[in-house]
Design an enzyme around this catalytic site. Structure first.
Site, PDB file in Angstrom:
ATOM      1  N   ARG A  66       0.834  -1.208   0.000  1.00  0.00           N
ATOM      2  CA  ARG A  66       0.000   0.000   0.000  1.00  0.00           C
ATOM      3  C   ARG A  66       0.879   1.274   0.000  1.00  0.00           C
ATOM      4  O   ARG A  66       0.925   1.999  -0.979  1.00  0.00           O
ATOM      5  CB  ARG A  66      -0.937  -0.035   1.233  1.00  0.00           C
ATOM      6  CG  ARG A  66      -2.032   1.002   1.214  1.00  0.00           C
ATOM      7  CD  ARG A  66      -1.617   2.382   1.677  1.00  0.00           C
ATOM      8  NE  ARG A  66      -1.072   2.411   3.023  1.00  0.00           N
ATOM      9  CZ  ARG A  66      -0.436   3.466   3.529  1.00  0.00           C
ATOM     10  NH1 ARG A  66      -0.245   4.564   2.809  1.00  0.00           N
ATOM     11  NH2 ARG A  66       0.059   3.435   4.757  1.00  0.00           N
ATOM     12  N   ASP A  67       1.621   1.503   1.070  1.00  0.00           N
ATOM     13  CA  ASP A  67       2.409   2.731   1.193  1.00  0.00           C
ATOM     14  C   ASP A  67       3.486   2.766   0.113  1.00  0.00           C
ATOM     15  O   ASP A  67       3.813   3.839  -0.427  1.00  0.00           O
ATOM     16  CB  ASP A  67       3.049   2.777   2.591  1.00  0.00           C
ATOM     17  CG  ASP A  67       3.418   4.170   3.052  1.00  0.00           C
ATOM     18  OD1 ASP A  67       3.811   4.982   2.209  1.00  0.00           O
ATOM     19  OD2 ASP A  67       3.331   4.442   4.254  1.00  0.00           O
TER      20      ASP A  67
ATOM     21  N   ASN B 170       9.428   4.127   3.867  1.00  0.00           N
ATOM     22  CA  ASN B 170       9.346   3.725   5.273  1.00  0.00           C
ATOM     23  C   ASN B 170      10.651   3.049   5.679  1.00  0.00           C
ATOM     24  O   ASN B 170      11.439   2.652   4.824  1.00  0.00           O
ATOM     25  CB  ASN B 170       8.239   2.677   5.458  1.00  0.00           C
ATOM     26  CG  ASN B 170       6.874   3.275   5.332  1.00  0.00           C
ATOM     27  OD1 ASN B 170       6.418   3.541   4.233  1.00  0.00           O
ATOM     28  ND2 ASN B 170       6.222   3.503   6.442  1.00  0.00           N
TER      29      ASN B 170
ATOM     30  N   HIS C  16       5.061   4.407  12.839  1.00  0.00           N
ATOM     31  CA  HIS C  16       5.101   4.274  11.370  1.00  0.00           C
ATOM     32  C   HIS C  16       6.102   5.327  10.898  1.00  0.00           C
ATOM     33  O   HIS C  16       5.755   6.493  10.708  1.00  0.00           O
ATOM     34  CB  HIS C  16       3.689   4.536  10.845  1.00  0.00           C
ATOM     35  CG  HIS C  16       3.557   4.565   9.356  1.00  0.00           C
ATOM     36  ND1 HIS C  16       2.988   3.543   8.623  1.00  0.00           N
ATOM     37  CD2 HIS C  16       3.870   5.519   8.441  1.00  0.00           C
ATOM     38  CE1 HIS C  16       2.967   3.854   7.350  1.00  0.00           C
ATOM     39  NE2 HIS C  16       3.508   5.056   7.201  1.00  0.00           N
TER      40      HIS C  16
ATOM     41  N   CYS D 248       4.062   9.304   0.805  1.00  0.00           N
ATOM     42  CA  CYS D 248       2.684   9.766   0.645  1.00  0.00           C
ATOM     43  C   CYS D 248       2.638  10.741  -0.527  1.00  0.00           C
ATOM     44  O   CYS D 248       3.350  11.742  -0.528  1.00  0.00           O
ATOM     45  CB  CYS D 248       2.209  10.452   1.927  1.00  0.00           C
ATOM     46  SG  CYS D 248       0.582  11.199   1.742  1.00  0.00           S
TER      47      CYS D 248
ATOM     48  N   HIS E 297       8.795   6.905   8.415  1.00  0.00           N
ATOM     49  CA  HIS E 297       9.468   7.028   7.114  1.00  0.00           C
ATOM     50  C   HIS E 297      10.929   7.395   7.392  1.00  0.00           C
ATOM     51  O   HIS E 297      11.227   8.091   8.360  1.00  0.00           O
ATOM     52  CB  HIS E 297       8.753   8.066   6.248  1.00  0.00           C
ATOM     53  CG  HIS E 297       7.456   7.532   5.702  1.00  0.00           C
ATOM     54  ND1 HIS E 297       7.306   7.103   4.413  1.00  0.00           N
ATOM     55  CD2 HIS E 297       6.254   7.329   6.297  1.00  0.00           C
ATOM     56  CE1 HIS E 297       6.076   6.664   4.220  1.00  0.00           C
ATOM     57  NE2 HIS E 297       5.405   6.789   5.360  1.00  0.00           N
TER      58      HIS E 297
HETATM   59  P1  HMG Z   1     -13.181  13.949  -2.504  1.00  0.00           P
HETATM   60  O1  HMG Z   1     -12.924  14.324  -3.928  1.00  0.00           O
HETATM   61  O2  HMG Z   1     -13.286  15.049  -1.506  1.00  0.00           O
HETATM   62  O3  HMG Z   1     -14.446  12.986  -2.377  1.00  0.00           O
HETATM   63  O4  HMG Z   1     -12.018  12.960  -2.065  1.00  0.00           O
HETATM   64  P2  HMG Z   1     -15.973  13.267  -2.498  1.00  0.00           P
HETATM   65  O5  HMG Z   1     -16.616  12.628  -1.329  1.00  0.00           O
HETATM   66  O6  HMG Z   1     -16.248  14.721  -2.754  1.00  0.00           O
HETATM   67  O7  HMG Z   1     -16.385  12.442  -3.821  1.00  0.00           O
HETATM   68  C1  HMG Z   1     -15.911  12.829  -5.112  1.00  0.00           C
HETATM   69  C2  HMG Z   1     -15.907  11.622  -6.028  1.00  0.00           C
HETATM   70  O8  HMG Z   1     -14.970  10.651  -5.534  1.00  0.00           O
HETATM   71  C3  HMG Z   1     -17.260  10.913  -6.107  1.00  0.00           C
HETATM   72  O9  HMG Z   1     -17.322  10.340  -7.405  1.00  0.00           O
HETATM   73  C4  HMG Z   1     -17.105   9.786  -5.119  1.00  0.00           C
HETATM   74  O10 HMG Z   1     -17.924   8.676  -5.374  1.00  0.00           O
HETATM   75  C5  HMG Z   1     -15.650   9.412  -5.297  1.00  0.00           C
HETATM   76  P3  HMG Z   1     -18.109  11.077  -8.612  1.00  0.00           P
HETATM   77  O11 HMG Z   1     -19.496  11.286  -8.061  1.00  0.00           O
HETATM   78  O12 HMG Z   1     -17.381  12.372  -8.851  1.00  0.00           O
HETATM   79  O13 HMG Z   1     -17.990  10.109  -9.729  1.00  0.00           O
HETATM   80  N1  HMG Z   1     -15.117   8.796  -4.078  1.00  0.00           N
HETATM   81  C6  HMG Z   1     -14.575   7.574  -4.028  1.00  0.00           C
HETATM   82  N2  HMG Z   1     -14.337   6.645  -4.981  1.00  0.00           N
HETATM   83  C7  HMG Z   1     -13.782   5.490  -4.572  1.00  0.00           C
HETATM   84  N3  HMG Z   1     -13.435   5.231  -3.277  1.00  0.00           N
HETATM   85  C8  HMG Z   1     -13.663   6.127  -2.311  1.00  0.00           C
HETATM   86  C9  HMG Z   1     -14.250   7.361  -2.694  1.00  0.00           C
HETATM   87  N4  HMG Z   1     -14.588   8.460  -1.975  1.00  0.00           N
HETATM   88  C10 HMG Z   1     -15.117   9.319  -2.838  1.00  0.00           C
HETATM   89  N5  HMG Z   1     -13.319   5.857  -1.053  1.00  0.00           N
HETATM   90  C11 HMG Z   1     -11.054  11.256  -0.718  1.00  0.00           C
HETATM   91  C12 HMG Z   1     -11.919  12.487  -0.744  1.00  0.00           C
HETATM   92  C13 HMG Z   1     -10.766  10.921   0.726  1.00  0.00           C
HETATM   93  C14 HMG Z   1     -11.776  10.097  -1.381  1.00  0.00           C
HETATM   94  C15 HMG Z   1      -9.751  11.558  -1.501  1.00  0.00           C
HETATM   95  O14 HMG Z   1      -9.180  12.701  -0.963  1.00  0.00           O
HETATM   96  C16 HMG Z   1      -8.760  10.434  -1.449  1.00  0.00           C
HETATM   97  O15 HMG Z   1      -8.979   9.371  -2.007  1.00  0.00           O
HETATM   98  N6  HMG Z   1      -7.593  10.651  -0.766  1.00  0.00           N
HETATM   99  C17 HMG Z   1      -6.658   9.574  -0.572  1.00  0.00           C
HETATM  100  C18 HMG Z   1      -5.290  10.098  -0.455  1.00  0.00           C
HETATM  101  C19 HMG Z   1      -4.337   8.969  -0.158  1.00  0.00           C
HETATM  102  O16 HMG Z   1      -4.619   7.794  -0.362  1.00  0.00           O
HETATM  103  N7  HMG Z   1      -3.137   9.345   0.351  1.00  0.00           N
HETATM  104  C20 HMG Z   1      -2.127   8.395   0.666  1.00  0.00           C
HETATM  105  C21 HMG Z   1      -2.438   7.548   1.850  1.00  0.00           C
HETATM  106  S1  HMG Z   1      -2.149   8.352   3.403  1.00  0.00           S
HETATM  107  C22 HMG Z   1      -0.490   8.035   3.748  1.00  0.00           C
HETATM  108  O17 HMG Z   1       0.235   7.587   2.908  1.00  0.00           O
HETATM  109  C23 HMG Z   1       0.002   8.266   5.132  1.00  0.00           C
HETATM  110  C24 HMG Z   1       0.180   6.959   5.926  1.00  0.00           C
HETATM  111  O18 HMG Z   1       1.076   6.073   5.285  1.00  0.00           O
HETATM  112  C25 HMG Z   1       0.714   7.282   7.334  1.00  0.00           C
HETATM  113  C26 HMG Z   1       1.940   8.179   7.331  1.00  0.00           C
HETATM  114  O19 HMG Z   1       2.917   7.906   6.606  1.00  0.00           O
HETATM  115  O20 HMG Z   1       1.910   9.164   8.084  1.00  0.00           O
HETATM  116  C27 HMG Z   1      -1.161   6.249   6.108  1.00  0.00           C
HETATM  117 MG    MG Z   2       3.230   6.217   5.369  1.00  0.00          MG
END
Ligand code: HMG
Ligand code: MG
Length: 319
Positions: free
Chosen positions: A31-32, A265, A223, A256, A225
């Site tokens: 995933r990450d 990480n 966690h 990220c 990095h």
């Molecule tokens: P948004 O655009 O604000 O969502 O995104 P929305 O609710 O306004 O919906 C817009 C459209 O997106 C709609 O579709 C929804 O159905 C669709 P449309 O009507 O336009 O066709 N939608 C989705 N589709 C599939 N799956 C879903 C979903 N939700 C809405 N779950 C959202 C908000 C949270 C979805 C977006 O910002 C997003 O996906 N962000 C993810 C970012 C991400 O994955 N970042 C990396 C992971 S975090 C990380 O790496 C840190 C970590 O490792 C810890 C660390 O290192 O500190 C965990």
């Molecule tokens: Mg991370």
């Protein structure tokens, strides 16, 4: 293991007196790691990576994310992967889940665990999941209890605990408050993220001691990095204070996409090598883990940064 230390009971000469005998590693490379690759890795190769990690004895893996495919196209095949891959007995597969849509998708695949995620920094939270911290907590209050009722285990993440790429320093008190809120919603554990790898040992000691004063030691994980090479030093501080849950990523993959400057990480091989050398069990076979790192390298077609991945294991006794 001795009793949990408190801020007043740990003297410098007690180094490792509170270290656990066994550590649980939560593997995040599928995933990450893959979310941060420029190219989309084909489904069959994702499977190969997960299978190699399981063969090495990894028991907890975050295999994908049910986030928007527009935001993270690298993991757009989340349903297929989660449906196709059944964890063997004793192994848990988890996936990130940001909202109700994500929960619906996760439930449809039969996964047994999800992870909700947010940031202690308002700006990073906004850039990463397009919501304020308050709004995110209210979304999570609508999805975590139903997820648990539906039989899922829910983990949590708080990002940018050691620092934010947009805001700089982040209040440790605030991070602990958010962590407590996620626990109170029903998360069994919250992983504290040094998302951009800026942490140093003294800061880690402060954060861990604050957590130990506010929750059980098994309710949080680290966690880290390794952007600036301090992840193992920070883990050592955690171990010394009794922490036994650490996230890691084979070969040192990770980052990220919405946190500029976030490199990989801590490499799982580096962590396992260090832990085994200290007599701390992980249940992971280091040679097979190095093989899983080789699979990751073949899949990505580029050298990986992990140190043990490059150098190999060192036998303390001739075999
Ligand atoms: P948004 O655009 O604000 O969502 O995104 P929305 O609710 O306004 O919906 C817009 C459209 O997106 C709609 O579709 C929804 O159905 C669709 P449309 O009507 O336009 O066709 N939608 C989705 N589709 C599939 N799956 C879903 C979903 N939700 C809405 N779950 C959202 C908000 C949270 C979805 C977006 O910002 C997003 O996906 N962000 C993810 C970012 C991400 O994955 N970042 C990396 C992971 S975090 C990380 O790496 C840190 C970590 O490792 C810890 C660390 O290192 O500190 C965990
Ligand atoms: Mg991370």
């Amino acid at each position: 293991m001795t009793d949990r230390p408190s801020s007043s009971s740990v003297a410098p000469h007690d180094l490792f007196a509170h270290a656990p005998d066994r550590v649980s590693i939560y593997e995040v490379s599928p995933r990450d790691g893959l979310q941060n690759e420029q190219n989309v890795v084909p489904l069959a190769q994702k499977r190969q990576l997960v299978e190699a990690l399981v063969a090495a004895g990894v028991k907890r893996l975050e295999i994908t994310s049910f986030v928007s495919p527009k935001w993270v196209p690298q993991l757009a095949d989340a349903e297929e992967l989660a449906r196709e891959m059944r964890p063997p007995e004793g192994v848990t597969f988890s996936a990130l889940c940001p909202n109700a849509k994500g929960l619906e998708r996760a439930l449809a695949t039969g996964l047994s665990e999800i992870a909700v995620f947010m940031s202690a920094s308002e700006t990073h939270n906004q850039k990463n999941i397009n919501k304020s911290i308050d709004r995110t907590l209210s979304v999570f209050s609508e999805i975590v209890p139903p997820a648990i009722e539906a039989g899922l285990r829910v983990r949590g993440y708080v990002s940018c605990v050691w620092g934010c790429p947009y805001e700089g320093p982040v209040s440790a008190e605030r991070s602990v408050e958010i962590t407590k809120k996620l626990l109170s919603l029903g998360c069994y554990q919250v992983s504290l993220g040094d998302t951009i790898g800026v942490g140093t040992p003294k800061q880690t000691r402060d954060i861990v001691l604050r957590c130990l004063d506010a929750m059980r030691v098994d309710q949080f994980a680290l966690h880290l990095h390794d952007t600036r090479g301090t992840a193992l030093a920070n883990i050592l501080v955690g171990l010394e204070l009794g922490v036994r849950d650490f996230d890691a990523s084979v070969g040192g993959l990770g980052g990220c996409p919405y946190a500029p400057g976030a490199a990989g990480n801590v490499a799982t091989e580096d962590l396992v090598y260090m832990l085994h050398g200290m007599g701390i069990e992980t249940g992971i076979d280091l040679d097979k883990l190095i093989e899983a790192g080789n699979v990751a390298e073949r899949v990505l077609g580029r050298p990986l940064p992990g140190k043990v991945h490059k150098a190999g294991a060192f036998r303390r006794r001739p075999s």
